[in-house]
Design a protein around this motif. Structure first.
Motif, PDB file in Angstrom:
ATOM      1  N   THR A  38       3.582  -0.083   2.341  1.00 50.93           N
ATOM      2  CA  THR A  38       2.367  -0.009   3.156  1.00 50.93           C
ATOM      3  C   THR A  38       2.037   1.440   3.484  1.00 50.93           C
ATOM      4  N   TYR A  39       3.045   2.209   3.886  1.00 56.84           N
ATOM      5  CA  TYR A  39       2.813   3.626   4.181  1.00 56.84           C
ATOM      6  C   TYR A  39       2.375   4.371   2.915  1.00 56.84           C
ATOM      7  N   LEU A  40       2.985   4.036   1.771  1.00 56.09           N
ATOM      8  CA  LEU A  40       2.619   4.689   0.518  1.00 56.09           C
ATOM      9  C   LEU A  40       1.174   4.387   0.148  1.00 56.09           C
ATOM     10  N   LEU A  41       0.768   3.113   0.287  1.00 58.43           N
ATOM     11  CA  LEU A  41      -0.609   2.738  -0.032  1.00 58.43           C
ATOM     12  C   LEU A  41      -1.592   3.456   0.889  1.00 58.43           C
ATOM     13  N   GLY A  73      -5.104  10.260   0.544  1.00 63.78           N
ATOM     14  CA  GLY A  73      -5.045  11.410  -0.350  1.00 63.78           C
ATOM     15  C   GLY A  73      -6.157  11.406  -1.377  1.00 63.78           C
ATOM     16  N   VAL A  74      -6.442  10.240  -1.958  1.00 65.91           N
ATOM     17  CA  VAL A  74      -7.517  10.149  -2.946  1.00 65.91           C
ATOM     18  C   VAL A  74      -8.857  10.471  -2.290  1.00 65.91           C
ATOM     19  N   PHE A  75      -9.079   9.934  -1.088  1.00 70.67           N
ATOM     20  CA  PHE A  75     -10.345  10.202  -0.406  1.00 70.67           C
ATOM     21  C   PHE A  75     -10.511  11.696  -0.126  1.00 70.67           C
ATOM     22  N   LEU A  76      -9.449  12.352   0.334  1.00 66.95           N
ATOM     23  CA  LEU A  76      -9.518  13.781   0.615  1.00 66.95           C
ATOM     24  C   LEU A  76      -9.783  14.589  -0.650  1.00 66.95           C
TER      25      LEU A  76
END
Length: 247
Positions: free
Chosen positions: A17-20, A26-29
């Motif tokens: 869950t933390y990884l997702l 990260g992808v959004f940033l």
């Protein structure tokens, strides 16, 4: 009205869950700087978002997977991550790390398929982890229908945190998605209601083996629909502001 936490502690650290959450953030940033350029963000979404018309005509299949890690704005991202944080840890606890990851991805892919079926010729890019997270919520409803969920109610200047059973909160959410599904044209864009509805139903179906392993209806009768462990408690802080009584 939106959830802020549940009273259902997990028995293991929810690493997946933390990884997702980290991957989504990260992808959004990595592309948020493109938001100020309509042409650039449009091209980015054209390449990586889900485009039903491309899938229907035999292409764009990668978007079925990549779209579940993209978001259309800060509030879109924050809302999805909040729901994933609240409900994801308990499903990961029951399914195990790898099983939960496979479950999450399957819900995301199948919710995207539901959207494509509902709007096969839509040229509007679709992004968001909502379908996969809806699957997590569907699994949560099946396993813990009476778990307490704290919701924050905001009405103009009135604020109140109210604990309610999960089946009420999740049932209302699903009902709103279904009403949106039948009441709007999915070809015109907006919220992908059928992806949410489909993801929720898929999540419940994929969780049935876990529910049966736990005892099925007997599991519900033993726990009365609540988690099979004590509820988490949250400390309350008394206000230091003195009360002024009216005469």
């Amino acid at each position: 009205m939106f959830p802020i936490r549940d009273h259902n502690p997990s028995g293991r650290t929810p690493y997946v869950t933390y990884l997702l959450m980290a991957v989504n953030i990260g992808v959004f940033l990595s592309y948020v700087s493109l938001m100020s350029d309509d042409r650039a963000i449009g091209m980015f979404f054209f390449n990586w978002a889900l485009l039903p018309e491309r899938v229907t005509t035999g292409g764009g299949y990668t978007g079925i997977f990549t779209s579940m890690f993209l978001h259309g704005g800060w509030m879109h991202l924050a809302g999805n991550m909040l729901f994933l944080y609240i409900f994801g840890d308990n499903i990961e606890d029951e399914m195990g790390h790898l099983g939960y990851l496979a479950f999450y991805l399957a819900c995301g892919v199948l919710s995207a398929a539901a959207h494509v079926i509902s709007a096969p010729y839509s040229g509007v890019p679709t992004v968001g982890a909502s379908g996969a997270i809806a699957g997590v919520m569907g699994g949560y409803l099946l396993l813990y229908p009476k778990a307490k969920v704290d919701i924050l109610i905001i009405f103009i200047v009135f604020f109140r945190i109210l604990p309610i059973p999960a089946w009420i909160m999740l049932g209302l959410w699903l009902g709103m998605q279904f009403i949106g599904s039948v009441g709007t044209d999915p070809e015109t864009g907006g919220v992908a209601y059928w992806a949410h509805t489909g993801g929720f139903i898929v999540g419940m179906i994929l969780t049935i083996p876990i529910w049966l392993r736990l005892g099925g209806p007997r599991f519900w009768s033993q726990t009365h629909g609540r988690p099979p462990h004590p509820d988490a408690t949250y400390p309350t802080v008394r206000s230091r502001i003195p009360k002024v009584r009216r005469k």
